[in-house]
Motif scaffolding. Structure first.
Motif, PDB file in Angstrom:
ATOM      1  N   MET A  10       0.786  -1.481  -0.075  1.00  0.00           N
ATOM      2  CA  MET A  10       0.024  -0.031   0.052  1.00  0.00           C
ATOM      3  C   MET A  10       0.908   1.149  -0.001  1.00  0.00           C
ATOM      4  N   PRO A  11       0.738   2.194  -0.825  1.00  0.00           N
ATOM      5  CA  PRO A  11       1.453   3.294  -0.895  1.00  0.00           C
ATOM      6  C   PRO A  11       1.422   3.981   0.476  1.00  0.00           C
ATOM      7  N   THR A  12       0.247   4.075   1.148  1.00  0.00           N
ATOM      8  CA  THR A  12       0.288   4.584   2.198  1.00  0.00           C
ATOM      9  C   THR A  12       1.128   4.110   3.404  1.00  0.00           C
ATOM     10  N   HIS A  13       1.607   2.809   3.089  1.00  0.00           N
ATOM     11  CA  HIS A  13       2.695   2.247   4.184  1.00  0.00           C
ATOM     12  C   HIS A  13       3.725   1.355   3.501  1.00  0.00           C
ATOM     13  N   PRO A  14       4.557   2.521   2.697  1.00  0.00           N
ATOM     14  CA  PRO A  14       5.678   1.826   2.016  1.00  0.00           C
ATOM     15  C   PRO A  14       6.568   1.061   2.928  1.00  0.00           C
ATOM     16  N   GLN A  15       6.753   1.170   4.116  1.00  0.00           N
ATOM     17  CA  GLN A  15       7.629   0.553   4.867  1.00  0.00           C
ATOM     18  C   GLN A  15       7.188  -0.962   5.382  1.00  0.00           C
ATOM     19  N   LYS A  16       6.048  -1.066   5.280  1.00  0.00           N
ATOM     20  CA  LYS A  16       5.279  -2.280   5.346  1.00  0.00           C
ATOM     21  C   LYS A  16       4.649  -2.914   4.119  1.00  0.00           C
ATOM     22  N   PRO A  17       5.389  -3.635   3.434  1.00  0.00           N
ATOM     23  CA  PRO A  17       4.763  -4.261   2.234  1.00  0.00           C
ATOM     24  C   PRO A  17       3.958  -5.723   2.796  1.00  0.00           C
ATOM     25  N   LEU A  18       3.265  -6.098   2.000  1.00  0.00           N
ATOM     26  CA  LEU A  18       2.863  -7.620   2.228  1.00  0.00           C
ATOM     27  C   LEU A  18       1.671  -7.551   3.023  1.00  0.00           C
TER      28      LEU A  18
ATOM     29  N   SER B 115      -2.381 -14.666  -1.361  1.00  0.00           N
ATOM     30  CA  SER B 115      -1.403 -15.035  -2.576  1.00  0.00           C
ATOM     31  C   SER B 115      -2.106 -14.223  -3.854  1.00  0.00           C
ATOM     32  N   LEU B 116      -1.135 -13.493  -4.455  1.00  0.00           N
ATOM     33  CA  LEU B 116      -1.581 -12.819  -5.707  1.00  0.00           C
ATOM     34  C   LEU B 116      -0.752 -13.557  -6.937  1.00  0.00           C
ATOM     35  N   SER B 117      -1.372 -13.954  -7.797  1.00  0.00           N
ATOM     36  CA  SER B 117      -0.858 -14.755  -8.734  1.00  0.00           C
ATOM     37  C   SER B 117      -0.797 -13.724 -10.170  1.00  0.00           C
ATOM     38  N   PHE B 118       0.142 -13.918 -11.067  1.00  0.00           N
ATOM     39  CA  PHE B 118       0.346 -13.213 -12.450  1.00  0.00           C
ATOM     40  C   PHE B 118       0.490 -14.274 -13.357  1.00  0.00           C
ATOM     41  N   GLU B 119      -0.266 -14.020 -14.721  1.00  0.00           N
ATOM     42  CA  GLU B 119      -0.268 -14.987 -15.512  1.00  0.00           C
ATOM     43  C   GLU B 119      -0.154 -14.293 -16.895  1.00  0.00           C
TER      44      GLU B 119
ATOM     45  N   SER C 164       3.022 -13.695  -5.741  1.00  0.00           N
ATOM     46  CA  SER C 164       3.732 -12.731  -4.779  1.00  0.00           C
ATOM     47  C   SER C 164       3.972 -13.538  -3.568  1.00  0.00           C
ATOM     48  N   LEU C 165       4.965 -12.928  -2.811  1.00  0.00           N
ATOM     49  CA  LEU C 165       4.978 -13.597  -1.251  1.00  0.00           C
ATOM     50  C   LEU C 165       3.679 -13.732  -0.519  1.00  0.00           C
ATOM     51  N   PRO C 166       3.805 -14.506   0.402  1.00  0.00           N
ATOM     52  CA  PRO C 166       2.299 -14.464   0.994  1.00  0.00           C
ATOM     53  C   PRO C 166       1.750 -13.229   1.649  1.00  0.00           C
ATOM     54  N   LEU C 167       0.534 -12.976   1.413  1.00  0.00           N
ATOM     55  CA  LEU C 167       0.005 -11.459   1.921  1.00  0.00           C
ATOM     56  C   LEU C 167      -0.722 -11.680   3.052  1.00  0.00           C
ATOM     57  N   VAL C 168      -1.085 -10.700   3.957  1.00  0.00           N
ATOM     58  CA  VAL C 168      -1.966 -10.557   5.049  1.00  0.00           C
ATOM     59  C   VAL C 168      -2.698  -9.452   4.726  1.00  0.00           C
ATOM     60  N   VAL C 169      -4.291  -9.701   4.866  1.00  0.00           N
ATOM     61  CA  VAL C 169      -5.309  -8.981   4.441  1.00  0.00           C
ATOM     62  C   VAL C 169      -6.130  -8.322   5.643  1.00  0.00           C
ATOM     63  N   ILE C 170      -6.109  -7.150   6.028  1.00  0.00           N
ATOM     64  CA  ILE C 170      -6.488  -6.515   7.011  1.00  0.00           C
ATOM     65  C   ILE C 170      -7.908  -5.783   6.647  1.00  0.00           C
TER      66      ILE C 170
END
Length: 752
Positions: free
Chosen positions: A321-329, A426-430, A446-452
């Motif tokens: 999230m651009p609002t939290h660039p230091q905390k990806p995923l 996970s977010l996949s790309f094809e 992507s690496l595993p994501l956490v959704v809040i």
């Protein structure tokens, strides 16, 4: 020394990292010209506040105009005008984007500076540095170069065979055209003998080139297996570590060079095999090696090309999230996030409309998670060529957004087994494309994501991201928190130090990490190899406290980032000192010696404790009620240290803080951090906000008869004072802080 001045003293290899940060998005010329002003602004807050970002963008343009008008060099003045116009075009409609860009640049600068500290490197960083040692890269460069050279030589060999075959073909057809009467002549016999020798030599050269091709193909196969794929996995591992605050991630351009040169060699071999196939159509013979060996070799080359290109499809920037660039995923529903994929091969044949489709939780087994989501916005984009990455194909998704699926009758999946912040997604790309007759399906994730769904879940989500990427290199172990492994304290402490260097510009030293280890593990634990459980780190409350270790530490990080950054970066905050250690450190010090530590009882609080000697020589330690973000919003912490006063039994207020531990005079330590701004426009008497504590003794005294008693308080004054009076006991001394309207008592300081 300002941050930018520190940057300019870095060695060349680190300056190259800084150079990579700045491009057309935010020119380094502006960073240089407005260095002090830029560092004094709160860009991170502006990145999430459109109105604040608009004001700061306007101020930046004003500052730039002021500096431009003062510039004596005409060419430099002209260049600054051009840059000013470019910034207006780019950011006028989206000033928050500019704030995010600058915030990211400043944060990465701090991380680069932190990497130069003399602190001992941890095991994670040492292992990462060893794995990308210069010698390994040099060996890889040499090996790829030798392969390319061998393939080029084979091109010449194929051309030589083609010329030889053309000569043979011409002579053979000429012989065939002779009259029957001439065929028994001596000259004809010599010509037949010469043709047989040419055919023997042609057969030898065909076998030779096929043998060389086989050697080169085996060499490429070994290169991919033993070096290229491990280097890619190593880069992905370093990407995981960089995502949680580790060393800067580099090497993708180098990988692209290796991938591109290798796949170019394979395609060149494929074309050489195709050419040999064409030669067979013109001239063939019994035991011709080409029809016997070519099909198998072609299959091997196609296999290597297919797998090399598939593995070159990588996630260059993990979802963030651009609002939290230091905390990806960590992705919040309803909030846009960005991600970027890249193809590490540069081939003219694939420079066309290559569409990439994103899918969320693709092929996720039913019941694995309690919540399911879908991508709300457009999930398909076309890859494009990027000039600044040497022409690679990439695509950045900047406006992805998640929405939770609605369930009929409120029924959900595997609800209750894991918390929201422990569920991994996970977010996949094809993508799919055809090149030189080969159809290649591309897929990566992507690496595993956490959704809040609420920003209050962000600290817990970040704990999960750190734990996962610290302890496993599996790209898609979504069941990780079903049975999370333990972490060695030596590695976990290194990651925790990275959080401070990322957010605050300075990591934790050995003593601070030892204090943290004792806080988490107890004073008798062997901190170096002690195993820390996930539950103890993030889920269980600290004994006697209503919060976990990580919640306590995360609140301190937020406090430093927003209110204590200058003091923290000067290394003035001892930090994680227990009350027992505090007493040991201060008991033999001079009166007025104080130290700064984070509160153990408050989330996100800092306090100071000072030494006082009583009339009979006894040592007393007094601590002030912790300052939290609400109180620090009213007054900078350095000014609190400067202006702090204590009233004791009606005595004139005095500042008990004299020396920062161990013996640094207070003004010498904090002098340059004081807020020295004063009004110069209106001829008013300046006022200073002074934090006050009142110390009461248990003895009630009455004024001497000769003195006139002060007039009593009115009922309203008494009620207001009583309402805002906070009392707590430390070492049998009652320390009371007077607060009016949430602010410390404002004493009017008069000069003159």
């Amino acid at each position: 020394m300002s941050q930018w001045k520190q940057i300019q003293h870095l060695e060349i290899r680190l300056l190259e990292h800084v150079d990579y940060l700045y491009d057309d998005n935010f020119p380094m010329d502006i960073r240089q010209a407005l260095a002090s002003w830029i560092e004094a602004q709160d860009w991170e807050t502006a990145a999430n506040d459109e109105s604040m970002a608009t004001v700061m963008f306007s101020n930046l343009l004003s500052e730039l105009e002021r500096v431009r008008l003062q510039e004596q060099n005409f060419l430099q003045r002209h260049n600054m005008k051009i840059i000013q116009q470019q910034l207006q075009v780019k950011y006028t409609s989206n000033p928050a984007l500019m704030a995010r860009v600058i915030s990211t640049c400043l944060r990465e600068e701090r991380r680069i500076l932190s990497s130069t500290c003399t602190q001992e490197q941890g095991p994670l960083e040492k292992s990462l540095q060893n794995s990308v040692a210069f010698e390994r890269q040099k060996n890889m460069d040499n090996r790829v170069g030798i392969i390319r050279g061998s393939v080029q030589l084979m091109d010449q060999a194929v051309k030589y065979i083609e010329d030889m075959q053309d000569d043979f073909d011409f002579r053979y057809k000429t012989l065939q055209s002779r009259d029957q009467a001439e065929r028994n002549s001596e000259q004809m016999k010599q010509e037949v003998t010469r043709l047989q020798e040419m055919l023997n030599r042609l057969d030898f050269k065909r076998k030779e080139i096929l043998s060389k091709m086989d050697v080169v193909i085996k060499e490429i196969d070994d290169l991919m297996t033993s070096q290229l794929n491990p280097e890619l996995l190593n880069w992905k591992r370093r990407q995981q570590i960089a995502a949680i605050g580790g060393p800067l991630l580099t090497g993708l351009d180098q990988l692209q060079s290796w991938f591109t040169l290798t796949v170019q060699s394979l395609f060149q071999i494929k074309r050489q095999l195709d050419k040999l196939g064409e030669l067979v159509l013109k001239v063939t013979y019994e035991s011709d090696p080409i029809p016997l060996q070519k099909p198998q070799m072609e299959e091997r080359v196609k296999y290597l090309i297919y797998h090399l290109i598939r593995s070159s499809f990588v996630v260059e920037k993990q979802p963030c999230m651009p609002t939290h660039p230091q905390k990806p995923l960590i992705i919040k529903t309803g909030v846009q996030f960005t991600t970027k994929v890249r193809l590490l091969v540069k081939l003219p044949e694939v420079d066309y409309q290559l569409k990439v489709k994103t899918t969320f939780d693709k092929d996720l087994p039913p019941g694995r998670v309690s919540r399911q989501f879908f991508i709300l916005t457009n999930n398909t984009k076309v890859m494009d060529i990027e000039d600044y990455t040497n022409g690679c194909l990439s695509v950045e998704f900047r406006h992805l957004q998640l929405k939770e699926k609605k369930y009929i009758n409120g029924a959900k999946g595997n609800e209750g087994l894991l918390s929201v912040t422990e569920e991994l997604h996970s977010l996949s790309f094809e993508a799919c494309f055809t090149v030189q007759g080969l159809t290649i399906d591309l897929e990566t994730c992507s690496l595993p994501l956490v959704v809040i769904s609420n920003v209050s879940q962000l600290p817990g989500g970040w704990a999960s991201v750190m734990w996962y990427n610290l302890l496993t290199d599996e790209p898609r172990n979504l069941a990780f928190f079903g049975n999370p492994p333990r972490a060695n304290w030596s590695q976990l402490s290194e990651v925790l130090s990275w959080q401070f260097s990322t957010l605050a510009g300075r990591g934790l030293n050995k003593e601070q990490l030892t204090m943290l280890g004792e806080k988490l593990l107890g004073p008798h634990a062997s901190c170096s190899d002690y195993q820390v459980s996930w539950s103890k780190f993030s889920k269980e409350n600290i004994p006697g406290k209503p919060f976990s270790f990580w919640m306590w530490l995360d609140s301190i990080l937020e406090l430093i980032k927003k209110h204590l950054l200058p003091v923290w970066n000067e290394n003035y905050i001892m930090g994680f000192v227990s009350k027992e250690m505090e007493r040991t450190l201060l008991k033999d010090r001079d009166p007025g010696t104080f130290l700064l530590r984070f509160s153990e009882s408050h989330l996100g609080g800092i306090t100071f404790t000072w030494v006082e000697h009583s009339d009979n020589g006894d040592v007393k330690l007094n601590s002030v009620e912790p300052y939290t973000k609400n109180r620090l919003s009213a007054l900078p912490f350095a000014d609190i240290i400067r202006n702090y006063k204590v009233i004791s039994d009606g005595v004139v207020p005095e500042n008990p803080l004299k020396f920062l531990y161990p013996d640094i005079p207070k003004d010498e330590a904090f002098g340059r951090l004081y807020n020295s701004q004063r009004s110069k426009v209106h001829p008013y008497i300046p006022s200073t906000l002074i934090p006050i504590s009142e110390m009461r003794s248990n003895v009630i005294t009455t004024p001497p008869p000769s003195q006139s008693p002060e007039p009593p308080m009115t009922p309203g004054e008494f009620d207001m004072l009583n309402e805002h009076l906070c009392t707590f006991d430390i070492d049998t001394v009652s320390v009371q802080t007077l607060l009016f309207g949430g602010l410390t008592l404002d004493y009017l300081c008069m000069k003159g």
